[in-house]
Write a protein that holds these residues in place. Sequence first.
Motif, short mmCIF file in Angstrom:
data_model
loop_
_atom_site.label_atom_id
_atom_site.label_comp_id
_atom_site.label_asym_id
_atom_site.label_seq_id
_atom_site.Cartn_x
_atom_site.Cartn_y
_atom_site.Cartn_z
N SER A 64 -5.14 -2.51 -5.67
CA SER A 64 -6.47 -2.35 -5.12
C SER A 64 -6.43 -0.99 -4.70
N LEU A 65 -7.11 -0.07 -5.29
CA LEU A 65 -7.10 1.45 -4.87
C LEU A 65 -8.02 1.55 -3.48
N PRO A 66 -7.67 2.34 -2.57
CA PRO A 66 -8.77 2.67 -1.40
C PRO A 66 -10.09 2.98 -2.02
N ALA A 266 -8.58 12.33 5.32
CA ALA A 266 -7.62 11.53 5.12
C ALA A 266 -6.40 11.60 6.15
N VAL A 267 -5.83 10.81 6.72
CA VAL A 267 -4.66 11.01 7.58
C VAL A 267 -3.36 10.48 6.77
N ARG A 268 -2.55 11.70 6.40
CA ARG A 268 -1.39 11.43 5.97
C ARG A 268 -0.27 10.63 6.45
N ASP A 269 -0.69 9.20 7.02
CA ASP A 269 0.15 8.14 7.61
C ASP A 269 0.60 7.08 6.32
N GLY A 275 -5.00 2.35 4.78
CA GLY A 275 -5.69 1.16 5.57
C GLY A 275 -7.15 1.87 5.98
N LEU A 276 -7.16 3.12 6.58
CA LEU A 276 -8.37 3.66 6.94
C LEU A 276 -9.23 3.80 5.82
N ALA A 310 -8.06 2.20 15.44
CA ALA A 310 -8.14 1.58 14.18
C ALA A 310 -7.54 0.30 13.90
N GLY A 311 -6.65 0.15 14.68
CA GLY A 311 -6.01 -1.29 14.62
C GLY A 311 -7.04 -2.36 15.36
#
Length: 431
Positions: A64-66, A266-269, A275-276, A310-311
Amino acid sequence: MSAVLAVRLLLPPGGEPDEAVIVGDIRPSDLSGTSRSGILIPCGSSPGPRSYPVEPGRYVVSASLPSGLVLTEGAVAVEGRETPVDFAMTDSPYGTHAWQYLMGNIEPGGVYHGAARSPVAESVASRPMAATASRPDGTVSGAAVDPAALATWVGDSAPARWSFASMLALAQTPPGTSVAGSIGSGEPRVLATPLHPAGAVTPLYRFGPNGPLGAPGGPVGERQFLVVEAAGSVRLVTLPLPWGEAEAEVLVNLRQSPTGSAVSVAVRDADVGAGLAYMAQGALDTAARLFTDVEAMFYSRPANPLAAAAGCYVLIGTDHSPGATRWDPWLERLADGFPWLGDGAILRAVRLLRRARGDRGQVRRGRDGLIEAFDRGIPFYTLGLAWLVDGLAAFPEDPECARRLDAARRLSWLVDTREPFLILDLRQRRT
C-alpha cells in the motif's frame, strides 16, 4: 512453517541513499495458506528484504503506497526455500525525485517524459500554479508551463507572524506585497532553482535544521516557512523543522501532480516518513504500523517534538481509551514544554475532551486548551487544524470559542488537505 517470502520495494538505483518503510499484506490464493496483515516492506535502491515465514503455497502480496495506490505481486512459497518478492518503482522521472515518487507527489517517468499531455484538474484548488495553455480536448502541454517559480525561505518568523489573524490578513494583501517580508523577522532568502534537469518544471528544495541544504546559515527561529510564487499564485509552506537529523523536501510541481498538490512536503525519515503520508490520507491505523511502539517514541525522542506530535496524532486517533494511560503525562510535557508548537496544545485538549465523559472540569480544561492552542498560532499539521475546528465547534454558545472557530474555519478554506503539513494557498491564480 518452513517457507519464507522475502519482500522489498525497489526504487531507482543511486537515487535514495536511505531506506523507507511502507505497509502491505500477504494473502493466500486459497484458504489453506497463511495471512499476514500490516507487514512492513523496506524500500530503497537496494534494500535488504524483510522475511516472513508462511505455509507453502500460492500467495498475493500487496504494498500500500502512501499515494493510496496498491501494488500486488504473486508468489509461490516453496518448502525449505526463501522466495523473493520484489516490487519495482524504478520509473521515477529522476533519481533525485524517487522519494517524492514513492510518496505519490510526481508522475511516473513514462508520463513525465512522454507526450506532455496531462489532464487539467477540475477543482480550482487542484490546478497547477503556473499558467498553462489548454488544448481543445482538455489536456495541457508541458511545454506551455511557465517555469518562473520563486521560492523564498523564511527562517526566523516571530510568533506574532504565524497567528491566525496574521495568516488570514496575508490572504487579503494585494498582488505585489511581499509575503516573505511580512512573516519574517529578518531578511528572507530567495533560493536558487536547483541545477538539475527537473529544476525548470519540478524543482526540489531540501532543508536541514539550519535551513536550505547547500546554503545553510542565517537566523533560524522556532518556525521556518517557504513562500512559493508562480504566475500570480502564492503558497505558504510550513516546514517541519527541525526533525532531528532528517531532511525535509519541498517539491514544486508546475506541471500537475497525480494528487493535485502543486506543492508537496515530505520528511526523509526512513522510519516514519511514509507514515506521515498515510496520516494525511486519514489512514491512521496504517500509519500506526510505521510509528512502531509510539509510546517508546515519546520517551526516546524528546528532542524531536514534531515527530512526537505525529505519533500523538496517530495514537489518539486510534486509541479511544477513556481512562488514564501511561502516555498522558508525556502528552502534558509535549504541550507545556514547546509553546511554539500549537499541535501539542491541540492534542492535549482533544485528549481531555475525549476523556471527559460528562466531567465538567475536564470539559472546561479541554475548552481552555483549545483556546490556548488557537492563540499559539497555526499548527504544523493539517490534521491539527481539522481537530481544532472540530473541537471549537463543540462550544457554539461560547463567544470565545465561536470567534476563534470562525477564524480557524476561514483559514481551513485555504489549506491543501491532502498534505500532512499546513500549506496555505494565499493567492489563487485567476483563469
